[in-house]
Every structure is written in structure tokens, then in C-alpha cells.
Design a protein around this motif. Structure first.
Motif, PDB file in Angstrom:
ATOM      1  N   GLY A  12       1.086   3.211   5.245  1.00 50.30           N
ATOM      2  CA  GLY A  12       1.700   2.573   4.086  1.00 50.30           C
ATOM      3  C   GLY A  12       3.103   3.100   3.854  1.00 50.30           C
ATOM      4  O   GLY A  12       3.726   3.660   4.764  1.00 50.30           O
ATOM      5  N   SER A  37      -1.880  -1.186  -4.046  1.00 46.75           N
ATOM      6  CA  SER A  37      -2.875  -0.151  -3.773  1.00 46.75           C
ATOM      7  C   SER A  37      -2.131   1.169  -3.684  1.00 46.75           C
ATOM      8  O   SER A  37      -1.216   1.327  -2.871  1.00 46.75           O
ATOM      9  CB  SER A  37      -3.596  -0.441  -2.455  1.00 46.75           C
ATOM     10  OG  SER A  37      -4.380   0.676  -2.068  1.00 46.75           O
ATOM     11  N   ARG A  69       0.860  -1.182   0.000  1.00 43.09           N
ATOM     12  CA  ARG A  69       0.000   0.000   0.000  1.00 43.09           C
ATOM     13  C   ARG A  69       0.897   1.233   0.000  1.00 43.09           C
ATOM     14  O   ARG A  69       1.715   1.409   0.916  1.00 43.09           O
ATOM     15  CB  ARG A  69      -0.923   0.009   1.219  1.00 43.09           C
ATOM     16  CG  ARG A  69      -1.857   1.225   1.262  1.00 43.09           C
ATOM     17  CD  ARG A  69      -2.891   1.089   2.365  1.00 43.09           C
ATOM     18  NE  ARG A  69      -3.749   2.247   2.468  1.00 43.09           N
ATOM     19  CZ  ARG A  69      -4.801   2.494   1.687  1.00 43.09           C
ATOM     20  NH1 ARG A  69      -5.119   1.626   0.759  1.00 43.09           N
ATOM     21  NH2 ARG A  69      -5.534   3.579   1.843  1.00 43.09           N
TER      22      ARG A  69
END
Length: 271
Positions: free
Chosen positions: A220, A201, A178
Motif C-alpha cells: 500500500g 483501508s 490502502r
């Protein structure tokens, strides 16, 4: 023609606001309005549409801006020549990435201001495309661009520094693919995404502060210039995952235009 009217034209064109232009020029708003009207009468054309959201250049206004820059540049060169280089003054417009504006340029500009107090530097955070376009049109005197390589036909491009790039995360954040990255068009983040083997992501933001805050909060990973995360790395709120290939900082100028003494001084300071 009173060249002060041309300066007002350029400031209003850049800011898009009579109030903002008045603040920058240290005038009252009514004076800015009067100067614009006087210039429109002199040129015989409407230069701005007055809209609820601000002032927008007309087609005639866009043509006027282009030539106004040339006139003011010639005026500054005349002053430089008459004074024999003993006093250097004038405006210098620079476009650069946010990280360069925030972390690389302030000290350089402060040094120039100390040595040459007559020089005023205007900084604009811009991406590569807008930086190159600004130099081509003359809205920027100088551009700084972060890229792996840069081709700009017709412009002078000089590599002036290497910018270390880091992949960082908050301590203990797992590898969950992420990422919080800057918007597309940022060369080092675009390169990083191209080289990923998985489909992660990705959340993109327009500011370094927004990206860094999300990553410090443990949401992240991110990719940023080392200079933009140095304080957090030292404090331990971020840690280096791995070092990435450097980006190159390029100085871009237009060799077709004769720079003023002020532009030359700033360009030398940046180089």
C-alpha cells in the motif's frame, strides 16, 4: 543528603527496572537496591512498590521524583556557577518524535558530545501530548514536536525547522486506497486522513520501520517525513506519489525553570 541517591531514584523511576537502572548507572543491582533503601530510610517513606513486572513508584515516590529533579538541577547550576562556565557537564533529557530521534538528532548530539564531552543526552521517542506533559512536569528538559501549529500555554514554543512530508509507494503499486500509517496522534498522518475524500483501508503501526517495510513490500501507500524515506527513494524501492505540506518542528521549553548550562548548550545546538 548524597545526591547520588537522587540520581538512582530518577533512573529507576524512568526505567522501572532495577536491572536496567544498574546498567545505566554502571552499578551492580545490589548497589541500586541498597541506595533506594537508604533513600527510603532517609525520607521515611516507601518510594517504590517491588512488583514481578518491575519497580513502580508509590504516591510518595512520585512526589520525591518531582523534588529530586529540582535538587539535581540546582546542584548542576551551582557547579556551573562555581566553575565559571569553563566546564559544561550534566544530563539533558529530550523528548521527540521517532523520526526526529532517528534521523535529525544523532548528528546534532554527536557534535555536542565532541565539543562538550561532559554532557549526556537522554532521548525519549514521544508524541506531542507526552512531550508537552514531560516539559511541564520537568521529566523532560527539552521537547521537539512536529505539528502544523502548536499552542502550549505557559511554555516557550519556537519554530526551528520545516519537515518535508511525502506520500510514497513502491513502484507499480496501484491506487487502491490502502494505507499503512503511524498511530493516531501523529500530526502529519492525522492531517492526511482528515483531508481524504474517500474512506480508505488504514492499518496503523507504532514504528516507522514497520510502516515503511509494508510499503516497500508493495502492500500500500504511506505518509512519512522525507528524511525517513530518502534512502528508499534514492534506491528506487519507493517512489514519490506526491509531496504533501510541510510540518513544522517546534522546540518547547519551560520558561519557569532556569536551565543548566548543559541544557542551554543543547538547546542552542538544536536551534
Amino acid at each position: 543528603m548524597d545526591t547520588r541517591l537522587l540520581r538512582t531514584l530518577l533512573v529507576l523511576a524512568r526505567s522501572g527496572s532495577f536491572t536496567a537502572a544498574a546498567t545505566e548507572l554502571h552499578l551492580v543491582q545490589s548497589t541500586v537496591t541498597s541506595q533506594v533503601k537508604a533513600l527510603e530510610r532517609h525520607l521515611g517513606a516507601r518510594l517504590f512498590d517491588r512488583l514481578p513486572g518491575g519497580a513502580r513508584l508509590t504516591e510518595a515516590g512520585r512526589r520525591a521524583v518531582e523534588h529530586a529533579r529540582e535538587v539535581l538541577s540546582a546542584e548542576q547550576r551551582l557547579r556551573d556557577a562555581v566553575r565559571g562556565g569553563t566546564a559544561v557537564e550534566g544530563d539533558v533529557r529530550i523528548g521527540a518524535p521517532e523520526s526526529v530521534c532517528a534521523y535529525r538528532l544523532p548528528q546534532r548530539i554527536a557534535d555536542v558530545a565532541l565539543r562538550r564531552p561532559g554532557i549526556t543526552v537522554h532521548l525519549s521517542p514521544v508524541g506531542t501530548r507526552d512531550a508537552i506533559a514531560g516539559v511541564r512536569t520537568g521529566s523532560l528538559d527539552l521537547a521537539l514536536v512536529l505539528e502544523d501549529a502548536l499552542m502550549a500555554p505557559g511554555l516557550k514554543v519556537d519554530a526551528i525547522a520545516a519537515e518535508p512530508i511525502e506520500l510514497v509507494a513502491a513502484p507499480g503499486v496501484p491506487v487502491d486506497e490502502r494505507y499503512f500509517l503511524l498511530e493516531e496522534g501523529c500530526s502529519y498522518t492525522d492531517r492526511f486522513v482528515r483531508e481524504l475524500t474517500a474512506t480508505p483501508s488504514i492499518t496503523r503501526f507504532g514504528s516507522i520501520e514497520a510502516v515503511r517495510s509494508c510499503v516497500v513490500a508493495g502492500l500500500g501507500w504511506t505518509v512519512l517525513p522525507r528524511v525517513a524515506v530518502a534512502e528508499q527513494l534514492d534506491a528506487g524501492t519507493l517512489e514519490r506519489v506526491r509531496e504533501l505540506p510541510d510540518s513544522t518542528l517546534f522546540l518547547v521549553t519551560d520558561p519557569r525553570r532556569t536551565p543548566s548550562a548543559a541544557v542551554r548548550v543543547v538547546a542552542e545546538a538544536l536551534s
